[in-house]
Write an enzyme that holds these catalytic residues in place. Structure first.
Site, PDB file in Angstrom:
ATOM      1  N   ALA A   9       0.805  -1.219   0.000  1.00 38.28           N
ATOM      2  CA  ALA A   9       0.000   0.000   0.000  1.00 38.28           C
ATOM      3  C   ALA A   9       0.835   1.265   0.000  1.00 38.28           C
ATOM      4  O   ALA A   9       0.303   2.367   0.051  1.00 38.28           O
ATOM      5  CB  ALA A   9      -0.928   0.002   1.215  1.00 38.28           C
ATOM      6  N   ASN A  18       2.594  -4.166   8.013  1.00 35.10           N
ATOM      7  CA  ASN A  18       3.401  -4.379   6.817  1.00 35.10           C
ATOM      8  C   ASN A  18       4.142  -3.110   6.405  1.00 35.10           C
ATOM      9  O   ASN A  18       5.294  -3.153   5.977  1.00 35.10           O
ATOM     10  CB  ASN A  18       2.525  -4.849   5.658  1.00 35.10           C
ATOM     11  CG  ASN A  18       2.195  -6.324   5.743  1.00 35.10           C
ATOM     12  OD1 ASN A  18       2.913  -7.096   6.370  1.00 35.10           O
ATOM     13  ND2 ASN A  18       1.112  -6.729   5.118  1.00 35.10           N
ATOM     14  N   HIS A  39      -0.352   6.919   4.913  1.00 33.22           N
ATOM     15  CA  HIS A  39       0.982   6.662   5.448  1.00 33.22           C
ATOM     16  C   HIS A  39       1.944   7.721   4.917  1.00 33.22           C
ATOM     17  O   HIS A  39       2.127   7.850   3.700  1.00 33.22           O
ATOM     18  CB  HIS A  39       1.492   5.278   5.039  1.00 33.22           C
ATOM     19  CG  HIS A  39       0.603   4.156   5.440  1.00 33.22           C
ATOM     20  ND1 HIS A  39       0.448   3.751   6.746  1.00 33.22           N
ATOM     21  CD2 HIS A  39      -0.189   3.336   4.694  1.00 33.22           C
ATOM     22  CE1 HIS A  39      -0.381   2.734   6.800  1.00 33.22           C
ATOM     23  NE2 HIS A  39      -0.787   2.468   5.576  1.00 33.22           N
TER      24      HIS A  39
END
EC number: 1.4.1.21
Length: 261
Positions: free
Chosen positions: A126, A191, A221
């Protein structure tokens, strides 16, 4: 030129994205030989759709002698598959990067790959931009960090969740520490922290801050790596996990491309 043999581990949503990408011509340099998954019905349906063999487990998939296995399953699946595949001469593309939060396992996988001349390719999942983050970290004594914003619902069933988060009207910082601590606390949900720390300054030196934002949908993020005079910032927002499946497709395309991005 003969095509490379490709296997897919995982027959769920993300495995389906990789299989569909192959079927739709994004991976013409590969022959899809098999798909392995925990759900027999889904595995058979996806294999039938793409004209390859449904496999009950990773051993059956490895028996087809794939050059690459694209993993889109789980941390547990990576731990079961990685060393077996590398020993068998099969390189792997890993999406469930959280498996490498286990330092001993990470070292075992790395040493196995060296011994057998195989490789582990970490898919960006992602997030992305690992190339520039890694470059900055190589240039000097870097400082790295990850700031994540999530909705309170996504924190349910984790040690970070508290009931008041569902009724808060302002954002709340629910975690502040390093990537190693985040991995220990949330072993199946970090992750991004694992990948970013491996690409930059390591789990013990990568700062992690997680914020619960009322009404927020998806994940945001913001990853930084900084030295004196240079600062790299990668900020990725996504409200779908589809980007993770497509990141595996991007890795596979790069592996056979004459021009590598």
């Amino acid at each position: 030129m003969s095509r490379l043999k490709l296997g897919i581990l995982g027959s769920g949503y993300l495995g389906g994205i990789i299989a569909d990408a192959w079927k739709n011509g994004y991976l013409d340099e590969y022959e899809l030989v098999g798909i392995a998954g925990r759900n027999e019905g889904k595995t058979k349906a996806l294999a039938e759709k793409t004209g390859c063999r449904p496999c009950a487990d990773v051993d059956e998939l490895l028996a087809l002698k794939p050059d690459y296995i694209a993993e889109a399953a789980s941390v547990a699946a990576v731990k079961e598959m990685a060393v077996k595949a590398l020993c068998a001469g099969t390189s792997i593309i890993v999406l469930s990067i959280g498996a490498f939060a286990d330092a001993d396992f990470y070292e075992e996988v790395k040493n196995t790959a060296v011994e057998h001349g195989t490789k582990v390719h970490i898919a960006s999942g992602a997030v992305g931009g690992f190339d520039v983050l890694r470059t900055v970290s190589l240039m000097g004594d870097a400082v790295s960090g990850i700031e994540t914003r999530k909705g309170p619902k996504s924190l349910k069933n984790t040690p970070l969740f508290e009931g008041h988060l569902m009724t808060d009207t302002e954002g709340t910082e629910v975690f502040a520490g390093n990537a190693k601590e985040a991995i220990s606390l949330l072993p199946t949900k970090v992750n991004v922290a694992v990948a970013a720390s491996l690409a930059t300054t390591g789990p013990e030196h990568t700062k992690v801050n997680i914020h619960s934002i009322p009404g927020f949908v998806g994940d945001d993020h913001k990853i930084t790596a900084e030295i004196k005079g240079v600062k790299a910032v990668v900020d990725i927002y996504s409200d779908t996990s589809a980007i993770a499946g497509w990141s595996v497709v991007a890795v596979l395309r790069n592996l056979v491309s004459p021009i590598v991005f």
